[in-house]
Design an enzyme around this catalytic site. Structure first.
Site, PDB file in Angstrom:
ATOM      1  N   SER A 190     -43.487 -52.077 -10.354  1.00 31.33           N
ATOM      2  CA  SER A 190     -43.394 -53.538 -10.407  1.00 31.33           C
ATOM      3  C   SER A 190     -43.440 -54.022 -11.867  1.00 31.33           C
ATOM      4  CB  SER A 190     -44.507 -54.147  -9.543  1.00 31.33           C
ATOM      5  OG  SER A 190     -44.240 -55.487  -9.255  1.00 31.33           O
ATOM      6  N   ASP A 209     -39.151 -54.674   0.747  1.00 29.88           N
ATOM      7  CA  ASP A 209     -40.092 -55.182  -0.253  1.00 29.88           C
ATOM      8  C   ASP A 209     -40.176 -56.705  -0.131  1.00 29.88           C
ATOM      9  OD1 ASP A 209     -41.258 -56.045  -2.766  1.00 29.88           O
ATOM     10  OD2 ASP A 209     -40.789 -54.056  -3.550  1.00 29.88           O
ATOM     11  N   HIS A 219     -43.717 -53.102  -0.857  1.00 29.60           N
ATOM     12  CA  HIS A 219     -44.112 -53.064  -2.268  1.00 29.60           C
ATOM     13  C   HIS A 219     -45.442 -52.327  -2.483  1.00 29.60           C
ATOM     14  CE1 HIS A 219     -43.089 -54.661  -6.229  1.00 29.60           C
ATOM     15  NE2 HIS A 219     -44.338 -55.043  -6.427  1.00 29.60           N
TER      16      HIS A 219
END
Lengths: 276, 276
Positions: free
Chosen positions: B146, B222, B254
């Site tokens: 991320s 996600d 995620h």
């Protein structure tokens, strides 16, 4: 039953669910990893019982078990370690009350009304998961860490026909002779020590053993060695000629870094028994 | 440098250390996994940069990386994601300030005095770990998740000669065009967007790419896909003919359950480059 979360994981699903437990008289939460094979029919299952202070989440997040379980096509159930909530009795100590159910049915006040973890683990939760998920009740094994290793060993030796294999990471091995045990067994079961003997892995090993393979891993630098008393269980295993592997690992402590280091071995060990 | 903890793990050591950081003007904490091979001499190293809200601990505890790193004889560094402490500026939002350093050198008030994560990651921390531990500065690779995937990609494409390979899990791929990016780059670097271009993986890919192999994994379910903008990076990779593997995994989200599912592949990918 309520779905709290479901995350895709190693081709399967890592879920977290809650349900109203009749036995615990409160809502209970558990984690369940289901491998992809569960889409096609019931899969074998490994119970993972956690240690003091843990919830369902610790091993689910930190034990690195799902990858190995996915490889073997095995489900893993991560129960909570006690009843919880506002109306549930608790204690200021980390090792009594919520987070410290010790896998017994409490008979003493203030614990008896909710702390029935033995029956919850052997009766209510198996009934729920085999009804709601593609889990094969005829292929079950059990493991655990510390207090959860105590739970896995005592439950497996009591329900001889249910589990194909049993393992433990750093179990509380002789609680009737340890401060991790005497305090809790006294509080939950009362001062009559004859009521404690069914909840001591070393005493159960001396008395009957387990009709299947057993794997015990213990870190040699575990900070709680004096409380765990692995030597008592090792002695009883050898004396009984129990089919077992007892491993003492130099330098390892009581943490999840120890557990994850040997998780592959435990899953493979149980897979051999579950598919054997 | 102070040892906060050291746990034996997969034959090596998972340590947590703190040190007074000159660049960050505060104490900084990091995790370091050293495989057993480090006892015999310097080992290759993989940098793992974490995402928003994380500390050094999240990936260390949940990514299941150590077992694969041990198998390959590779160290892993888990830095923190920002400066921290009472004297360090912060924001109420989860995505700005402490836990959200975005791997840039802030030039704006109130951030500039501590938020120098770019220099901390590329300069101060490498100097410390190569001095204090058996880590080979000539064999480094980098990954992240991320915000940390953003950091890994932008750092690798800027320091072309330092890293043998780069990978990312669900990176923030085009921050100059996303609310995960415009907000933070504006706050840390000011409103002159020409200062942002060195911190956008898609723009850097269009401009220069990376002189080595690249692996990107992205979950198809996600919950932050609109903020991550993987399509922009995939387009730029293809347009440049960058040596890369971009994988879109159906159903994954995620979480660390996504990361751990594909960690084996990332470690093997980096090992190929580090030992190639």
């Amino acid at each position: 039953m309520e779905i709290l979360s479901e995350n895709k994981c190693f081709g399967g699903v890592q879920g977290v669910y809650s349900h109203m437990s009749k036995i615990s008289a409160c809502d209970m939460t558990f984690g369940l990893f289901l491998p992809a094979e569960a889409d096609d029919g019931p899969v074998p299952v490994l119970w993972y019982l956690s240690g003091l202070t843990c919830t369902h989440a610790n091993a689910m997040d930190k034990s690195a078990a799902q990858g190995w379980a996915a490889e073997q096509g095995i489900a893993i159930i991560f129960p909570d370690t006690s009843p919880r909530g506002e109306g549930v009795a608790d204690d200021e100590a980390y090792d009594l009350g919520q987070g410290a159910g010790f896998y017994v049915n409490a008979t003493q006040s203030p614990w008896a009304s909710h702390f029935q973890m033995w029956n919850y683990i052997i009766d209510e939760l198996p009934g729920l998961v085999t009804k709601e998920f593609a889990i094969d009740p005829d292929r079950q094994s059990i493991t655990g860490h510390s207090m959860g290793g105590h739970g896995a060993l005592t439950i497996a030796m009591t329900l001889q026909d249910r589990f194909k294999s049993v393992s433990a990471f750093a179990p509380i091995a002789h609680p009737t002779m340890s401060e991790w045990g005497r305090k809790q067994l006294g509080a939950y079961l009362g001062s009559d020590e004859s009521k404690w003997v069914g909840h001591d892995a070393t005493l159960l090993m001396r008395d009957k053993g387990f009709d299947g393979p057993m794997l015990i891993d213990q870190g040699g630098s575990d900070q709680f060695l004096d409380l765990l008393m692995p030597e008592a269980l090792a002695h009883a295993i050898a004396e009984r000629r129990q089919e077992a592997v007892f491993r003492l690992h130099k330098g390892y402590d009581h943490s999840y870094f120890f557990i994850s280091s040997f998780m592959e071995d435990h899953i493979a060990f149980h897979a051999d028994a579950l598919y054997g």
